[in-house]
Write a protein that holds these residues in place. Structure first.
Motif, PDB file in Angstrom:
ATOM      1  N   THR A  54      18.345  35.360  37.859  1.00 42.80           N
ATOM      2  CA  THR A  54      17.772  36.670  37.557  1.00 42.80           C
ATOM      3  C   THR A  54      18.797  37.791  37.543  1.00 42.80           C
ATOM      4  OG1 THR A  54      17.350  36.952  39.920  1.00 42.80           O
ATOM      5  CG2 THR A  54      15.538  36.086  38.587  1.00 42.80           C
ATOM      6  N   ASP A  55      19.925  37.578  38.238  1.00 37.06           N
ATOM      7  CA  ASP A  55      20.903  38.649  38.430  1.00 37.06           C
ATOM      8  C   ASP A  55      22.213  38.274  37.743  1.00 37.06           C
ATOM      9  OD1 ASP A  55      18.896  38.938  40.691  1.00 37.06           O
ATOM     10  OD2 ASP A  55      20.085  40.765  40.935  1.00 37.06           O
ATOM     11  N   PHE A  56      22.717  39.188  36.923  1.00 38.12           N
ATOM     12  CA  PHE A  56      23.921  38.912  36.143  1.00 38.12           C
ATOM     13  C   PHE A  56      24.953  40.019  36.368  1.00 38.12           C
ATOM     14  CE2 PHE A  56      20.559  36.411  34.419  1.00 38.12           C
ATOM     15  CZ  PHE A  56      21.168  35.194  34.159  1.00 38.12           C
ATOM     16  N   GLY A  57      26.213  39.604  36.520  1.00 37.36           N
ATOM     17  CA  GLY A  57      27.299  40.545  36.792  1.00 37.36           C
ATOM     18  C   GLY A  57      28.248  40.630  35.620  1.00 37.36           C
ATOM     19  N   PHE A  80      27.098  45.901  37.674  1.00 40.26           N
ATOM     20  CA  PHE A  80      28.456  46.188  37.196  1.00 40.26           C
ATOM     21  C   PHE A  80      29.439  45.887  38.322  1.00 40.26           C
ATOM     22  CE2 PHE A  80      32.204  48.490  35.897  1.00 40.26           C
ATOM     23  CZ  PHE A  80      32.277  48.114  34.556  1.00 40.26           C
ATOM     24  N   ILE A  81      30.417  45.004  38.041  1.00 36.68           N
ATOM     25  CA  ILE A  81      31.336  44.564  39.099  1.00 36.68           C
ATOM     26  C   ILE A  81      32.798  44.791  38.746  1.00 36.68           C
ATOM     27  CG2 ILE A  81      29.684  42.831  39.962  1.00 36.68           C
ATOM     28  CD1 ILE A  81      31.299  40.671  38.566  1.00 36.68           C
ATOM     29  N   ILE A  92      27.115  53.390  32.567  1.00 43.03           N
ATOM     30  CA  ILE A  92      26.860  52.541  33.744  1.00 43.03           C
ATOM     31  C   ILE A  92      25.642  53.071  34.491  1.00 43.03           C
ATOM     32  CG2 ILE A  92      27.792  51.763  35.975  1.00 43.03           C
ATOM     33  CD1 ILE A  92      30.577  51.771  34.690  1.00 43.03           C
ATOM     34  N   ALA A  93      25.603  54.383  34.709  1.00 40.91           N
ATOM     35  CA  ALA A  93      24.465  54.990  35.425  1.00 40.91           C
ATOM     36  C   ALA A  93      23.160  54.802  34.665  1.00 40.91           C
ATOM     37  CB  ALA A  93      24.731  56.479  35.658  1.00 40.91           C
ATOM     38  N   SER A 101      31.441  48.156  42.499  1.00 43.83           N
ATOM     39  CA  SER A 101      32.872  48.460  42.474  1.00 43.83           C
ATOM     40  C   SER A 101      33.155  49.947  42.663  1.00 43.83           C
ATOM     41  CB  SER A 101      33.466  47.958  41.154  1.00 43.83           C
ATOM     42  OG  SER A 101      32.577  48.213  40.068  1.00 43.83           O
ATOM     43  N   VAL A 102      32.328  50.627  43.441  1.00 42.90           N
ATOM     44  CA  VAL A 102      32.570  52.037  43.730  1.00 42.90           C
ATOM     45  C   VAL A 102      33.608  52.132  44.845  1.00 42.90           C
ATOM     46  CG1 VAL A 102      31.535  54.159  44.628  1.00 42.90           C
ATOM     47  CG2 VAL A 102      30.255  52.735  42.998  1.00 42.90           C
ATOM     48  N   ASP A 103      34.731  52.799  44.566  1.00 40.06           N
ATOM     49  CA  ASP A 103      35.766  52.875  45.603  1.00 40.06           C
ATOM     50  C   ASP A 103      36.302  54.286  45.810  1.00 40.06           C
ATOM     51  OD1 ASP A 103      37.315  53.166  43.357  1.00 40.06           O
ATOM     52  OD2 ASP A 103      38.596  51.435  43.752  1.00 40.06           O
TER      53      ASP A 103
END
Ligand SMILES: *Cc1c(COP(=O)(O)O)cnc(C)c1O
Length: 227
Positions: A54-57, A80-81, A92-93, A101-103
């Motif tokens: 169900t979840d895709f990166g 989003f990774i 993206i938002a 990948s928020v840094d």
């Protein structure tokens, strides 16, 4: 992909994950699989979804947007990774459910401002640099607490936890050390609502699950080697 390969890969992966979960005496519901579909055609994702994923990166924005458009008829959760450039935050938002990948705060602020108000909050993991000499991405352990506090106050975002991509190594002790460092970083934040440790890939998911991973990000062992 060849006809039997994807079902066999997924069956083998599920067996690996449940054996790791059992060994570490964790609850199977607490360890989920994110299928990393970067560079794979939309047809592979459709096939994987039919098999229950169900979840895709995705790592590359334009490629991801094209596949999302092709797969609109499916109810998928998109993560989003990849590295984020600040001029790419709006799509993206607008299109993703999660960002791992928020840094830095600048990126989080932009995602917060650009998240459409009619959508549920964007689910956020902060990427942490736990093997500091190896990589340029990720917030340092020293800067993590301030970033976590600031991000958790932003509207339109829900801070869920931490993500790391430790240096690839076949040394399992080193794998454990890196993943334990991320788990300890999460514990040290003392923000009990954070429930996500995004860690572990095809080559090291056993160590990641033993150290508390709640979301393993698996590409190769689902879809085969990337070209
Ligand atoms: C490509 C990628 C993965 C998947 O790696 P595999 O070794 O193919 O399982 C996981 N996480 C991130 C951030 C990636 O870029």
């Amino acid at each position: 992909m060849s006809e039997r390969q994807l079902p066999d890969n997924i069956t083998n992966l599920l067996a690996r994950v449940s054996s790791a979960v059992e060994k570490s005496q964790r609850n199977p519901q607490d360890v989920n699989i994110l299928a990393v579909s970067k560079t794979r055609p939309a047809g592979d994702i459709r096939e994987a979804a039919a098999l229950g994923l169900t979840d895709f990166g995705e790592n590359y924005l334009q490629e991801a947007l094209d596949k999302m458009a092709e797969l609109q008829d499916l109810e998928l959760c998109w993560h989003f990774i990849g590295p984020i450039q600040s001029n790419k935050t709006r799509p993206i938002a607008e299109h993703f459910d999660w960002v791992h990948s928020v840094d830095r705060l600048k990126i989080a602020r932009r995602l917060s401002e650009q998240r459409p108000p009619e959508k549920p909050p964007l689910q956020i993991c902060l990427q942490v640099n736990i093997s500091e000499e190896e990589s340029k991405s990720g917030v340092t352990l020293a800067e993590l607490p301030a970033l976590a506090q600031a991000v958790s106050a932003l509207p339109g975002l829900t801070l869920r936890g931490l993500m790391a991509i430790p240096a690839a190594t076949a040394d399992t002790e080193q794998q454990h050390r890196a993943f334990a460092a991320l788990r300890k970083a999460l514990e040290a934040l003392d923000m009990p609502h954070l429930d996500t440790l995004s860690m572990g890939m095809s080559g090291d998911l056993e160590a990641a699950i033993a150290e508390g991973s709640t979301l393993v990000r698996v590409g190769t062992d689902i879809f085969g080697p990337r070209g």
